[in-house]
Design an enzyme around this catalytic site. Sequence first.
Site, PDB file in Angstrom:
ATOM      1  N   ASP A 160      12.809  65.599  28.091  1.00 51.95           N
ATOM      2  CA  ASP A 160      11.552  66.008  27.465  1.00 51.95           C
ATOM      3  C   ASP A 160      10.406  65.105  27.928  1.00 51.95           C
ATOM      4  O   ASP A 160      10.635  64.091  28.603  1.00 51.95           O
ATOM      5  CB  ASP A 160      11.722  65.968  25.932  1.00 51.95           C
ATOM      6  CG  ASP A 160      10.911  67.055  25.252  1.00 51.95           C
ATOM      7  OD1 ASP A 160       9.936  67.556  25.839  1.00 51.95           O
ATOM      8  OD2 ASP A 160      11.259  67.408  24.099  1.00 51.95           O
ATOM      9  N   TRP A 193       8.262  68.471  33.266  1.00 48.20           N
ATOM     10  CA  TRP A 193       7.199  67.908  34.100  1.00 48.20           C
ATOM     11  C   TRP A 193       5.971  68.820  34.154  1.00 48.20           C
ATOM     12  O   TRP A 193       4.866  68.394  33.796  1.00 48.20           O
ATOM     13  CB  TRP A 193       7.822  67.606  35.456  1.00 48.20           C
ATOM     14  CG  TRP A 193       6.967  67.294  36.628  1.00 48.20           C
ATOM     15  CD1 TRP A 193       5.600  67.381  36.731  1.00 48.20           C
ATOM     16  CD2 TRP A 193       7.427  66.828  37.895  1.00 48.20           C
ATOM     17  NE1 TRP A 193       5.205  67.013  37.994  1.00 48.20           N
ATOM     18  CE2 TRP A 193       6.294  66.671  38.728  1.00 48.20           C
ATOM     19  CE3 TRP A 193       8.685  66.534  38.408  1.00 48.20           C
ATOM     20  CZ2 TRP A 193       6.395  66.234  40.048  1.00 48.20           C
ATOM     21  CZ3 TRP A 193       8.781  66.098  39.719  1.00 48.20           C
ATOM     22  CH2 TRP A 193       7.645  65.939  40.532  1.00 48.20           C
ATOM     23  N   ASP A 220       6.669  75.348  23.644  1.00 48.34           N
ATOM     24  CA  ASP A 220       7.932  75.763  23.018  1.00 48.34           C
ATOM     25  C   ASP A 220       7.869  77.194  22.490  1.00 48.34           C
ATOM     26  O   ASP A 220       6.865  77.611  21.917  1.00 48.34           O
ATOM     27  CB  ASP A 220       8.239  74.864  21.799  1.00 48.34           C
ATOM     28  CG  ASP A 220       8.724  73.486  22.196  1.00 48.34           C
ATOM     29  OD1 ASP A 220       8.723  73.150  23.398  1.00 48.34           O
ATOM     30  OD2 ASP A 220       9.101  72.732  21.266  1.00 48.34           O
TER      31      ASP A 220
END
Length: 423
Positions: A160, A193, A220
């Site tokens: 993450d 990234w 998300d």
Amino acid sequence: MFPNPAAWVVVVVALWSQAGALDNGLARTPTMGWLSWERFMCNTDCEGDPENCISESLYMEMADLMTAEGWKEAGYQFICIDDCWMAPKRDAGGRLQADPHRFPAGIKKLAEYVHSKGLKLGIYADVGRNTCAGYPGSLGHYDVDAQTFAEWDVDLLKFDGCSMDVSLVEQGYVNMSRALNRTGRPILYSCEWPLHKWRSQTPNYTAISQTCNQWRNFVDIYDSWSSVKSILDWTAAHQDIVVPSAGPGGWNDPDMLVIGNFGLSGDQQESQMALWAIMAAPLLMSNDLRSICGRSKELLQNRQIIAINQDELGKQGYRTATVDHFEVWERPLSNGRLAIAVLNTLEIGSARKFSSEKVPGWKLCTPFCNITQILPQYEEVGVQTGYRVSVNPSGTALLIIEPIGSRGKRYHGILQSEKLTYL
Ligand SMILES: *[C@@H]1O[C@H](CO)[C@@H](O)[C@H](O)[C@H]1NC(C)=O
Ligand SMILES: *[C@@H]1O[C@H](CO)[C@@H](O)[C@H](O)[C@H]1NC(C)=O
Ligand SMILES: *[C@@H]1O[C@H](CO)[C@@H](O)[C@H](O)[C@H]1NC(C)=O
């Protein structure tokens, strides 16, 4: 945006040779498995909610069901841990450690259990100072953390991007990729990234595909149609940048499948499954395999849709037209075939008809195509020149067409030798 499919082919040809994927032998087709985050999030309350908290028994139960309920046969392979598995502090030797109450046997034992079922285990860490939920981050510890995961026999790392200086994002992901390589254990490397880099500039997708096996571009996913739709919209708006970077060894990751949860209608679940197949997306379900309904399970295990997702040509599809509140998405497949998804974006009314002449790639069907309809239901339509399909609001029709030549001969390789002739 691609002004027309011919321009798209030129882009692909230009980038084909320079886009070298990460050379660890993994993710030759998009990853398939199960990931805890969207459904179980950071539930650490094992006293009050033992069934649903992030604990070794949750992952073991999912592994049991993956083998018992046909998921493994359908191609789902990875059981992936997300945030909140760690103890709040590193151990005395500076290594990450699992929460001792929720993972009493430890991650190595869990990996052993998952492997005994013929599955693979994924774990989660963060490139920065802390994970998104505030557990220890890997910044300054990339080598020791990579070694730890390798010693535990972990097969995938979701890395993450929280608590990280945006100017160090690239270095951090590259350094961890090298640290994973140095362990000698092939560990599938899932990055965030580009998601974090987009905040300041266009990410370098050549470097990303040389470093990672899959990468998140956008925020998300939530358990809602508006969330799924926003991911599709983002992807279409950036397809000229992101699509050429995908291929065997490295994939754009539009985030988890939320099929089988609470927020999507049946038609919307079909839309997510169809478009994730067109996008050559990792198929990482986040749902509760203990209580999933039959219709969602059947959809997630649909062999024809999975075959599109896993097609050996390894080309990501893209949006080719928006017309009359329909979106047309197309994905070149092996053996000269084309997958076509037609999404009805109107969220009102009833089913509307869509006609194949509005599909740019239908040019391939001169004089005929062999048509297979996969959604709304499987049907071998046969050899035709055109086709009309009925699509429910926020639903998707999914077809495969296979061009048939004038003497009944099949054309092969839309994007290979005949690419400029036929697209
Ligand atoms: C990455 O590695 C290089 C070379 O060892 C080092 O100079 C740099 O500080 C590292 N960056 C990060 C963010 O770890
Ligand atoms: C490490 O990188 C080299 C060179 O790219 C590659 O040949 C090798 O398979 C990689 N090893 C692992 C374990 O990823
Ligand atoms: C992007 O990364 C590649 C591979 O690391 C590098 O060769 C290229 O110069 C980079 N491009 C830019 C614009 O920084």
